[in-house]
Enzyme design. Sequence first.
Site, short mmCIF file in Angstrom:
data_model
loop_
_atom_site.label_atom_id
_atom_site.label_comp_id
_atom_site.label_asym_id
_atom_site.label_seq_id
_atom_site.Cartn_x
_atom_site.Cartn_y
_atom_site.Cartn_z
N ASP A 12 0.88 -1.15 0.00
CA ASP A 12 0.00 0.00 0.00
C ASP A 12 0.93 1.22 0.00
O ASP A 12 2.10 1.10 0.31
CB ASP A 12 -0.83 -0.07 1.29
CG ASP A 12 -1.58 1.20 1.57
OD1 ASP A 12 -2.30 1.65 0.67
OD2 ASP A 12 -1.46 1.73 2.69
N ASP A 28 -1.98 -0.81 5.90
CA ASP A 28 -2.40 -0.43 7.24
C ASP A 28 -3.68 -1.19 7.56
O ASP A 28 -4.47 -1.52 6.69
CB ASP A 28 -2.54 1.09 7.38
CG ASP A 28 -3.59 1.65 6.47
OD1 ASP A 28 -4.77 1.38 6.72
OD2 ASP A 28 -3.24 2.36 5.51
N ASP A 65 -6.89 -1.02 4.58
CA ASP A 65 -6.56 -2.10 3.67
C ASP A 65 -7.04 -3.45 4.17
O ASP A 65 -6.58 -4.48 3.70
CB ASP A 65 -5.04 -2.13 3.45
CG ASP A 65 -4.57 -0.87 2.78
OD1 ASP A 65 -5.22 -0.46 1.81
OD2 ASP A 65 -3.57 -0.29 3.23
P1 ADP Z 1 -3.18 4.38 -0.16
O1 ADP Z 1 -3.75 3.25 -0.87
O2 ADP Z 1 -2.14 5.12 -0.92
O3 ADP Z 1 -2.72 4.07 1.22
P2 ADP Z 1 -5.69 5.21 0.82
O4 ADP Z 1 -6.47 4.11 0.19
O5 ADP Z 1 -5.40 5.11 2.24
O6 ADP Z 1 -4.35 5.43 0.01
O7 ADP Z 1 -6.40 6.58 0.50
C1 ADP Z 1 -6.53 7.00 -0.83
C2 ADP Z 1 -6.79 8.47 -0.91
O8 ADP Z 1 -8.06 8.72 -0.35
C3 ADP Z 1 -5.82 9.30 -0.14
O9 ADP Z 1 -4.70 9.66 -0.89
C4 ADP Z 1 -6.64 10.50 0.24
O10 ADP Z 1 -6.61 11.47 -0.80
C5 ADP Z 1 -8.05 9.96 0.30
N1 ADP Z 1 -8.56 9.76 1.65
C6 ADP Z 1 -9.04 8.63 2.18
N2 ADP Z 1 -9.45 8.79 3.45
C7 ADP Z 1 -9.20 10.07 3.73
C8 ADP Z 1 -9.38 10.88 4.89
N3 ADP Z 1 -9.90 10.42 6.03
N4 ADP Z 1 -9.00 12.17 4.83
C9 ADP Z 1 -8.46 12.66 3.71
N5 ADP Z 1 -8.27 11.96 2.60
C10 ADP Z 1 -8.64 10.70 2.59
MG MG Z 2 -3.14 3.36 3.11
#
Ligand code: ADP
Ligand code: MG
Length: 634
Positions: free
Chosen positions: A313, A507, A511
Amino acid sequence: MSDTSTHDDRRAQRLLMVALAWLAAGLLAHLVAPAAAQGIMLAGLLLCSVPMLVVAVRSLAKGNVNVDLIASLAIITAIATNSPLPGLIIVIMQNGGEMLEQAARGRATDTVRALEQDVPRTAHRLSADGLSAEELDVAAIQPGDLLLLRPGELVPCDALVIEGRSHVNTARITGESTPKRVTTGAQLWSGMLNVEGALTLRATATAGESQYAQLVELVRFGQASKAPLQRLADRAAGWFTPLTLAACAVTWFVTRDMSRVLAVLVVATPCPLLLATPIAIMGGVDRAAGRRIVFRTGGALERLSSASAAVFDKTGTITIGEPRVDAVTSFGPFAGNDLLSMAAALEAQSSHALARSVVQHAKDLGLGIAKVTEVREHAGEGVEGTVGTHHISIGSMAFSGARATLAARPAMDHSELRAEIVVDGIHAGEIRFADQLRPEIPEVLGSLTALGLHRTLLLSGDAKDHTARIATLAGIADAHGELLPGQKVEWIETLQAEGERVLMVGDGVNDAPALVAASVGIAIAPRQGGLAANSADIVLLRDDLRSIPEAIRISRHTMRVARQCIGIGLGLSMGAMVFAAFGMLPALEGAILQEFIDVAVILNALRSRGAGGLSPRRAATSNAGGMPQPVLSH
Ligand code: ADP
Ligand code: MG
């Protein structure tokens, strides 16, 4: 093998004692009244055999053809051929082996015990006027209580700092002894150590619901789940038992000599030997725990050892845990600080890696955090809710794009990590984060390749441009952005359909589905608590991805030892069976030989603990966050 309730534990012990007593009586009788010796031992064997045969018949009735069957047949044959001495030795061997395993299991809980010893026990509760403090048991703490934390004390429950400044460390949990500065407003987690000044805290959870208690649960769960440990041994038993029965049949038809059949059965009885597998695996689990790597099941250790592809991730995994807020930009009509205050109100309710950074940033600027209602979190996309009369959302480009219906979005560069804010359908602003690659990434990826994981993927919910930029920095060629949690699962399933054994690192919050779908899921317990890792098979307590190659090395070494135990044990048994069938190894000598083989194999199994295993001392002096220690190889 028998199951392992305490009832069975006591049964094994009792049977061992009784069998030893009858053996001693028989041998004594042999000196004074040789004629009676045989009869005495036969009586003893009959007595001991009943409970063992009952267990064997029950397990056979459940359709388990396991190695207990061979032991039972050996005992029956010993009775039928009036050879009680080898029969008694088998009883001793079986039950002694079970007790050996119990002893190993007892030691495998060292980790839990070390953690439990360190659990905070008492706290000081301040009176309402804050002038006096009474000592109380941590179990009595209620959320909202004001607590006094003196230097040198453990944080008793998850709590906020109300007053004071100090340094705390998380050495007990993560092995990281570098102190962290805390002041008013900081969130502390139970189990942290206060190194300096006195702090006034407000409890945010009861001790039982706090991080430390969850951590102990997490580790304990792993130690208690034992069933998958035996898969390897049971697979071996699957062909070994019929083979033994065939060898007995051939011996009988060719020689018509029951004593040879008995000898074959005696040397074939490998039960204590197969206990070596759980002993080896528990040793590996415990050794990993000493390195702050929590294998939550023995099966996870087995699966990790054969992982062939790694999926990462991005946010918080390939990049550092909590990216700092770089800039807040308003596109109007709100002032930047008002926007941030509203965003922080939403993020205070979210567990996302970015959320805490936003809240912290608002606090650092001294902004009040607005009240929010109807909050909804969309995992991997964003959060939305109502602040005052406004509907507001913050999240990824796609998430915000779907909500910004009233105005065209400004053209933007998406090569940075950002969250976009939409208020009442208007694209009102954005928050940019300083998303940095973890420094250990190149080393970790190099180790994984060296370990034979030939594919590495980066799967992110973040914008494609930014994902690509981070992937280039990390040196990962195969990267995909703008994925919803469900699409990450699809990627993993595709890889699995191509025959890969997929290791997923992410995390535990966002995920979770991907961690569950992967062959083995690894979650990083973030620096600041948030142990929502129930969907992971393995939890890294240290915020350092070098734990991953280390975990793989431990798992492989452990599986090698386990396989070796089975190979050597069954190999020697089969060799001895040939001698027994040809009449060159009588039952009694065979029983004694088998005993030696078992002890040798079990001692070999203990090697999986490696040098030292876990001791709290070792964990404390281990180079926290430093170089991974070499793993013994054989
Ligand atoms: P990654 O797969 O890179 O870990 P995430 O799936 O955790 O990314 O989140 C994807 C995107 O969704 C983040 O880059 C962010 O822009 C947005 N996002 C998700 N949850 C939140 C939140 N609670 N606050 C702000 N942005 C969020
Ligand atoms: Mg993430």
